[in-house]
Scaffold this active site. Structure first.
Site, PDB file in Angstrom:
ATOM      1  N   GLN A  49     -17.690 -21.771  68.606  1.00  0.00           N
ATOM      2  CA  GLN A  49     -18.317 -22.849  67.833  1.00  0.00           C
ATOM      3  C   GLN A  49     -17.355 -24.027  67.659  1.00  0.00           C
ATOM      4  OE1 GLN A  49     -19.226 -20.406  64.418  1.00  0.00           O
ATOM      5  NE2 GLN A  49     -17.159 -19.572  64.437  1.00  0.00           N
ATOM      6  N   ASP A 104     -12.702 -17.698  56.381  1.00  0.00           N
ATOM      7  CA  ASP A 104     -11.999 -18.633  55.488  1.00  0.00           C
ATOM      8  C   ASP A 104     -10.991 -17.912  54.593  1.00  0.00           C
ATOM      9  OD1 ASP A 104     -13.424 -17.611  53.150  1.00  0.00           O
ATOM     10  OD2 ASP A 104     -15.145 -18.765  53.857  1.00  0.00           O
ATOM     11  N   GLU A 124     -12.601 -10.741  61.906  1.00  0.00           N
ATOM     12  CA  GLU A 124     -13.238 -12.045  62.121  1.00  0.00           C
ATOM     13  C   GLU A 124     -13.236 -12.331  63.615  1.00  0.00           C
ATOM     14  OE1 GLU A 124     -14.739 -14.776  60.415  1.00  0.00           O
ATOM     15  OE2 GLU A 124     -14.788 -15.557  62.475  1.00  0.00           O
ATOM     16  N   ASP A 156     -14.917  -8.645  67.536  1.00  0.00           N
ATOM     17  CA  ASP A 156     -16.328  -8.574  67.173  1.00  0.00           C
ATOM     18  C   ASP A 156     -16.533  -7.468  66.124  1.00  0.00           C
ATOM     19  OD1 ASP A 156     -19.022  -8.046  67.072  1.00  0.00           O
ATOM     20  OD2 ASP A 156     -19.321  -8.135  69.247  1.00  0.00           O
ATOM     21  N   GLY A 157     -17.019  -7.841  64.947  1.00  0.00           N
ATOM     22  CA  GLY A 157     -17.212  -6.883  63.865  1.00  0.00           C
ATOM     23  C   GLY A 157     -18.148  -5.751  64.238  1.00  0.00           C
ATOM     24  N   ASP A 174     -19.418 -10.805  55.149  1.00  0.00           N
ATOM     25  CA  ASP A 174     -19.435 -12.219  54.780  1.00  0.00           C
ATOM     26  C   ASP A 174     -19.742 -13.008  56.041  1.00  0.00           C
ATOM     27  OD1 ASP A 174     -19.062 -14.757  53.850  1.00  0.00           O
ATOM     28  OD2 ASP A 174     -16.871 -14.631  53.813  1.00  0.00           O
ATOM     29  N   SER A 175     -21.002 -13.004  56.425  1.00  0.00           N
ATOM     30  CA  SER A 175     -21.392 -13.627  57.685  1.00  0.00           C
ATOM     31  C   SER A 175     -21.852 -15.052  57.457  1.00  0.00           C
ATOM     32  CB  SER A 175     -22.536 -12.841  58.303  1.00  0.00           C
ATOM     33  OG  SER A 175     -23.677 -12.929  57.469  1.00  0.00           O
ATOM     34  N   ASP A 177     -24.901 -17.881  58.826  1.00  0.00           N
ATOM     35  CA  ASP A 177     -26.346 -17.715  58.979  1.00  0.00           C
ATOM     36  C   ASP A 177     -26.679 -16.862  60.214  1.00  0.00           C
ATOM     37  OD1 ASP A 177     -26.655 -19.338  56.786  1.00  0.00           O
ATOM     38  OD2 ASP A 177     -27.099 -21.140  57.933  1.00  0.00           O
ATOM     39  N   PRO A 181     -23.295 -16.559  66.537  1.00  0.00           N
ATOM     40  CA  PRO A 181     -22.478 -15.342  66.580  1.00  0.00           C
ATOM     41  C   PRO A 181     -22.809 -14.331  65.486  1.00  0.00           C
ATOM     42  CG  PRO A 181     -21.143 -17.279  65.981  1.00  0.00           C
ATOM     43  CD  PRO A 181     -22.474 -17.779  66.444  1.00  0.00           C
TER      44      PRO A 181
END
Lengths: 295, 295
Positions: A49, A104, A124, A156-157, A174-175, A177, A181
């Site tokens: 992104q 974050d 993350e 990748d979680g 804590d994704s 939208d 991804p």
């Protein structure tokens, strides 16, 4: 600042007019938001992104992914406290925590307020998000990057949890939208894997979107979790920088009910949550009870 | 629809681009909101403001004054229920109510759910707002316009209360933002007159703006009321269509404490408020307690 930028090409998702710089959030069909920007602190294109850290007039510094505001200095603590402290004290003695997403570092920065948490795995997918937030969003990332209980896994979680069995006391999703991804982080398969990654008394929580604008996602998340966990409770908070303001979180627990949590255990150095807010967040308005089939 | 409008001049606060029509909320310096509009149902210029009823994609029909969204079919009930039912049951047996502002008739439409209320004086400065909402915003104005307990007074609320002494059990100030015609509704002089219009056991409530973006107004309102009423309680609700999402209300009472209200008296036909939400709304987050000097 604006004049300097006018000589260059602005990054995508930014516009300049009337000698002001604006961040444009236009991913929705029916609403566009323009935030006035003091400065674009960084623009990086990761494999996933466009990652921007910007300084705004109303919200302070913000993390923006593909033009969508993710967290802000003004109100990021509300979301981060609500998704972290509620599972952290619902489990009476957690020692090992998993965070999926949360680039974050705001969730990790809340969890480290609990000394009984000895290991925090933070998974993350986008390392660029973490690098930028650690460098330029220090009000949110706080001490987490330097706390040696926090282990970063840039992967990748969904894949990460697949081979983790019975490891965690609490897991926090804590994704962003559920487009791009983060879409897989709302699937039943992922939630089942996440359940398997928990110890027998584990607690998980995920952000389950706006109760106003994403009723389908909230309802689907709630019902998927009900199929796999004996205790499922949706709670709410206000997130001023997300359109619609009201935000939902869904907690799923194998043994412990959040309504029986020992509120005296709540960390004291918080700006939003306190024991009254903890309890109040589970009092859902009538329309949410109707949408979720709770009564 | 859009094509037809392109041949005419659009009213102020509307723009057309990409073959879509947008309502533009740009009264703030640092944020602009664009709502996609299906149809402008009416545009009238009253002696006080530009009054629009529009039909939008996300929020249904909306009342817009001078380009600023005031109430929407999607979420207007949240604000209207929270400002009405809380004073209505804080007072144990109210018979006479005063509404200042509230031209959309949504507050009156909530109050008429209480049969013990025998007289409801509704004082709105702008008759055009009432005419338009009664005609085109029926989901919000509801039955209030046809309930003969509701008496409309199209006059200045500040002047109206000046010669009213000891008349009302409850008074509700449902003002727009403290700029333009509503500015005086945030003055100490007005609150003192309003107190004098109450009976000895009266209760009043006002909307006191966003706890995030209007901290100064909320704090000033709270402290002014503390100088004149023994019981002052600020409570909160989420209002998705107001930027910042979180909204505050401040209740001031001569005798009755809302935390002792008989919750069984709450009207049942509501979409947001219930006894849990009533109580939860008084649990303020830490930052609001700090801002208000509450501990």
């Amino acid at each position: 600042m604006v004049r300097k930028l006018m000589n260059n090409k602005l990054p995508r998702y930014f516009e300049e007019f009337n000698n002001n710089l604006w961040s444009v959030e236009d991913d929705r069909d029916n609403m566009k938001l323009y935030y006035r920007v003091k400065e674009i602190l960084s623009t990086r294109i990761s494999p996933f992104q466009q990652v921007n850290i910007i300084d705004t007039y109303d919200f302070g510094r913000c993390l923006v992914l593909d033009g969508v505001m993710q967290t802000t200095e003004l109100d990021g603590y509300i979301y981060n406290e609500m998704i972290s402290h509620i599972p952290a004290i619902t489990h009476p003695n957690p020692s090992k925590a998993l965070i999926i997403g949360g680039g974050d570092c705001g969730v990790a920065n809340e969890l480290i307020k609990y000394p009984e948490l000895l290991e925090i795995d933070m998974v993350e997918i986008d390392e660029v998000v973490v690098e930028e937030c650690v460098a330029k969003l220090t009000k949110i990332s706080g001490n987490a990057p330097r706390d040696n209980r926090v282990k970063f896994h840039f992967t990748d979680g969904v894949k990460f949890v697949k081979d983790k069995k019975g490891l965690y006391d609490i897991a926090i999703v804590d994704s962003s939208d559920p487009i791009g991804p983060a879409e897989v982080l709302f699937s039943e398969e992922f939630y089942v894997d996440l359940k398997d990654s928990l110890k027998d008394e584990g607690v998980m929580v995920c952000q389950s979107q706006s109760p106003i604008f994403n009723k389908d996602i909230l309802s689907r998340t709630h019902h998927i979790l009900k199929r796999h966990f004996p205790i499922v409770k949706t709670y709410k908070a206000v997130v001023p920088s997300y359109p619609g303001g009201m935000w939902s979180f869904t907690l799923a627990s194998l043994v412990y009910d959040p309504l029986n949590a020992n509120l005296a255990k709540l960390a004291l150095n918080t700006s939003y949550i306190n024991s009254g807010v903890f309890q109040a967040s589970f009092s859902l308005p009538n329309f949410m009870c109707d949408d979720l089939g709770i009564l």
